[in-house]
Design a protein around this motif. Structure first.
Motif, PDB file in Angstrom:
ATOM      1  N   GLN A  61       0.857  -1.180   0.000  1.00 41.33           N
ATOM      2  CA  GLN A  61       0.000   0.000   0.000  1.00 41.33           C
ATOM      3  C   GLN A  61       0.894   1.230   0.000  1.00 41.33           C
ATOM      4  O   GLN A  61       1.866   1.299   0.762  1.00 41.33           O
ATOM      5  CB  GLN A  61      -0.909   0.014   1.233  1.00 41.33           C
ATOM      6  CG  GLN A  61      -1.956  -1.091   1.246  1.00 41.33           C
ATOM      7  CD  GLN A  61      -1.378  -2.446   1.642  1.00 41.33           C
ATOM      8  OE1 GLN A  61      -0.597  -2.542   2.579  1.00 41.33           O
ATOM      9  NE2 GLN A  61      -1.762  -3.490   0.919  1.00 41.33           N
ATOM     10  N   LEU A  62       0.533   2.192  -0.846  1.00 41.57           N
ATOM     11  CA  LEU A  62       1.351   3.388  -1.032  1.00 41.57           C
ATOM     12  C   LEU A  62       0.502   4.632  -0.794  1.00 41.57           C
ATOM     13  O   LEU A  62      -0.591   4.745  -1.353  1.00 41.57           O
ATOM     14  CB  LEU A  62       1.917   3.425  -2.447  1.00 41.57           C
ATOM     15  CG  LEU A  62       2.745   2.203  -2.874  1.00 41.57           C
ATOM     16  CD1 LEU A  62       3.045   2.260  -4.367  1.00 41.57           C
ATOM     17  CD2 LEU A  62       4.027   2.115  -2.074  1.00 41.57           C
ATOM     18  N   VAL A  63       1.012   5.552   0.018  1.00 42.83           N
ATOM     19  CA  VAL A  63       0.299   6.792   0.302  1.00 42.83           C
ATOM     20  C   VAL A  63       1.248   7.969   0.108  1.00 42.83           C
ATOM     21  O   VAL A  63       2.240   8.094   0.838  1.00 42.83           O
ATOM     22  CB  VAL A  63      -0.268   6.800   1.730  1.00 42.83           C
ATOM     23  CG1 VAL A  63      -0.993   8.117   1.995  1.00 42.83           C
ATOM     24  CG2 VAL A  63      -1.210   5.623   1.946  1.00 42.83           C
ATOM     25  N   GLU A  64       0.920   8.824  -0.858  1.00 39.64           N
ATOM     26  CA  GLU A  64       1.747  10.002  -1.142  1.00 39.64           C
ATOM     27  C   GLU A  64       1.325  11.188  -0.286  1.00 39.64           C
ATOM     28  O   GLU A  64       0.165  11.292   0.125  1.00 39.64           O
ATOM     29  CB  GLU A  64       1.632  10.414  -2.617  1.00 39.64           C
ATOM     30  CG  GLU A  64       2.004   9.354  -3.626  1.00 39.64           C
ATOM     31  CD  GLU A  64       0.806   8.539  -4.101  1.00 39.64           C
ATOM     32  OE1 GLU A  64       0.889   7.984  -5.219  1.00 39.64           O
ATOM     33  OE2 GLU A  64      -0.194   8.467  -3.369  1.00 39.64           O
ATOM     34  N   SER A  65       2.273  12.078  -0.056  1.00 40.35           N
ATOM     35  CA  SER A  65       2.004  13.342   0.634  1.00 40.35           C
ATOM     36  C   SER A  65       3.052  14.358   0.214  1.00 40.35           C
ATOM     37  O   SER A  65       4.044  13.993  -0.422  1.00 40.35           O
ATOM     38  CB  SER A  65       2.022  13.146   2.153  1.00 40.35           C
ATOM     39  OG  SER A  65       3.300  12.715   2.583  1.00 40.35           O
ATOM     40  N   GLY A  66       2.816  15.608   0.576  1.00 42.31           N
ATOM     41  CA  GLY A  66       3.812  16.638   0.324  1.00 42.31           C
ATOM     42  C   GLY A  66       3.521  17.549  -0.852  1.00 42.31           C
ATOM     43  O   GLY A  66       4.252  18.509  -1.095  1.00 42.31           O
ATOM     44  N   GLY A  67       2.459  17.259  -1.588  1.00 41.31           N
ATOM     45  CA  GLY A  67       2.123  18.130  -2.700  1.00 41.31           C
ATOM     46  C   GLY A  67       1.601  19.470  -2.214  1.00 41.31           C
ATOM     47  O   GLY A  67       1.361  19.671  -1.019  1.00 41.31           O
ATOM     48  N   GLY A  68       1.441  20.384  -3.143  1.00 35.33           N
ATOM     49  CA  GLY A  68       0.928  21.704  -2.791  1.00 35.33           C
ATOM     50  C   GLY A  68       1.126  22.669  -3.925  1.00 35.33           C
ATOM     51  O   GLY A  68       1.419  22.277  -5.054  1.00 35.33           O
ATOM     52  N   ALA A  80       1.150  18.849 -12.065  1.00 36.73           N
ATOM     53  CA  ALA A  80       0.563  17.533 -12.371  1.00 36.73           C
ATOM     54  C   ALA A  80       0.162  16.843 -11.078  1.00 36.73           C
ATOM     55  O   ALA A  80       0.529  17.292  -9.983  1.00 36.73           O
ATOM     56  CB  ALA A  80       1.555  16.658 -13.125  1.00 36.73           C
ATOM     57  N   MET A  81      -0.564  15.744 -11.230  1.00 37.14           N
ATOM     58  CA  MET A  81      -0.764  14.827 -10.110  1.00 37.14           C
ATOM     59  C   MET A  81       0.438  13.889 -10.109  1.00 37.14           C
ATOM     60  O   MET A  81       0.786  13.315 -11.141  1.00 37.14           O
ATOM     61  CB  MET A  81      -2.048  14.035 -10.294  1.00 37.14           C
ATOM     62  CG  MET A  81      -2.395  13.146  -9.128  1.00 37.14           C
ATOM     63  SD  MET A  81      -2.901  14.061  -7.675  1.00 37.14           S
ATOM     64  CE  MET A  81      -4.599  14.461  -8.133  1.00 37.14           C
ATOM     65  N   TYR A  82       1.056  13.747  -8.956  1.00 43.12           N
ATOM     66  CA  TYR A  82       2.236  12.900  -8.833  1.00 43.12           C
ATOM     67  C   TYR A  82       1.871  11.614  -8.095  1.00 43.12           C
ATOM     68  O   TYR A  82       1.225  11.651  -7.042  1.00 43.12           O
ATOM     69  CB  TYR A  82       3.347  13.638  -8.092  1.00 43.12           C
ATOM     70  CG  TYR A  82       4.064  14.636  -8.971  1.00 43.12           C
ATOM     71  CD1 TYR A  82       3.439  15.818  -9.367  1.00 43.12           C
ATOM     72  CD2 TYR A  82       5.356  14.400  -9.417  1.00 43.12           C
ATOM     73  CE1 TYR A  82       4.092  16.730 -10.183  1.00 43.12           C
ATOM     74  CE2 TYR A  82       6.014  15.307 -10.231  1.00 43.12           C
ATOM     75  CZ  TYR A  82       5.362  16.464 -10.610  1.00 43.12           C
ATOM     76  OH  TYR A  82       6.011  17.371 -11.420  1.00 43.12           O
ATOM     77  N   THR A  90      -0.691  12.830  -5.325  1.00 40.33           N
ATOM     78  CA  THR A  90      -0.682  14.111  -4.614  1.00 40.33           C
ATOM     79  C   THR A  90      -0.470  15.203  -5.653  1.00 40.33           C
ATOM     80  O   THR A  90       0.358  15.072  -6.560  1.00 40.33           O
ATOM     81  CB  THR A  90       0.408  14.128  -3.525  1.00 40.33           C
ATOM     82  OG1 THR A  90       0.303  15.338  -2.768  1.00 40.33           O
ATOM     83  CG2 THR A  90       1.818  14.012  -4.088  1.00 40.33           C
ATOM     84  N   GLN A  91      -1.247  16.273  -5.535  1.00 41.16           N
ATOM     85  CA  GLN A  91      -1.245  17.331  -6.551  1.00 41.16           C
ATOM     86  C   GLN A  91      -0.104  18.317  -6.315  1.00 41.16           C
ATOM     87  O   GLN A  91       0.098  18.792  -5.190  1.00 41.16           O
ATOM     88  CB  GLN A  91      -2.580  18.072  -6.541  1.00 41.16           C
ATOM     89  CG  GLN A  91      -2.666  19.219  -7.529  1.00 41.16           C
ATOM     90  CD  GLN A  91      -2.666  18.755  -8.976  1.00 41.16           C
ATOM     91  OE1 GLN A  91      -3.258  17.720  -9.312  1.00 41.16           O
ATOM     92  NE2 GLN A  91      -2.005  19.509  -9.838  1.00 41.16           N
ATOM     93  N   VAL A  92       0.585  18.636  -7.398  1.00 40.59           N
ATOM     94  CA  VAL A  92       1.614  19.676  -7.389  1.00 40.59           C
ATOM     95  C   VAL A  92       1.204  20.742  -8.402  1.00 40.59           C
ATOM     96  O   VAL A  92       0.950  20.425  -9.562  1.00 40.59           O
ATOM     97  CB  VAL A  92       2.996  19.107  -7.741  1.00 40.59           C
ATOM     98  CG1 VAL A  92       4.013  20.227  -7.934  1.00 40.59           C
ATOM     99  CG2 VAL A  92       3.462  18.144  -6.660  1.00 40.59           C
ATOM    100  N   THR A  93       1.149  21.977  -7.944  1.00 43.07           N
ATOM    101  CA  THR A  93       0.782  23.097  -8.813  1.00 43.07           C
ATOM    102  C   THR A  93       1.867  24.158  -8.716  1.00 43.07           C
ATOM    103  O   THR A  93       2.185  24.626  -7.622  1.00 43.07           O
ATOM    104  CB  THR A  93      -0.574  23.692  -8.410  1.00 43.07           C
ATOM    105  OG1 THR A  93      -1.570  22.672  -8.466  1.00 43.07           O
ATOM    106  CG2 THR A  93      -0.960  24.818  -9.356  1.00 43.07           C
TER     107      THR A  93
END
Length: 123
Positions: free
Chosen positions: A3-10, A91-93, A117-120
């Protein structure tokens, strides 16, 4: 199963930095090759960086010299340090795990995916 959970986007201005994290749980994390992918609206998913289970890394030409992939096996966490961000990095990463010893940047090589996680990046 992994199971993989991304974080840190913004959201960040051009030239700024972000660090993405991907927490893994389940199977033996250290035996997988791990990659970061991204998908912008209306575009296909593209491979950004991979760290293979034997330790080698590979980057897309568009991010070479700006992004760094790393992982901490003790914390079961994958990272993507992104510097000198550009609007085209928006993009969505996603992080992904592959059974392959050397996985490469093709999404077809990967067996498990996170939710993203979304990066803008604004100009």
């Amino acid at each position: 199963q992994v199971q993989l959970v991304e974080s840190g986007g913004g959201s960040v201005q051009a030239g700024g930095s972000l660090r993405l994290s991907c927490a893994a749980s389940g199977d033996t994390y250290s035996s997988y090759s791990m990659g970061w992918f991204r998908q912008a609206p209306g575009k296909e998913r593209e491979g950004v960086a991979v760290i293979n289970s034997e330790g080698s890394t590979r980057y897309a030409d568009s991010v070479k010299g700006r992004f760094t992939i790393s992982k901490d096996n003790a914390k079961n966490t994958l990272y993507l340090q992104m510097n000198s961000l550009k609007p085209e990095d928006t993009a969505m990463y996603y992080c992904a795990a592959s059974f392959r010893l050397v996985a490469g940047l093709s999404s077809e090589s990967y067996n498990y995916w996170g939710q993203g996680t979304q990066v803008t990046v604004s100009s």
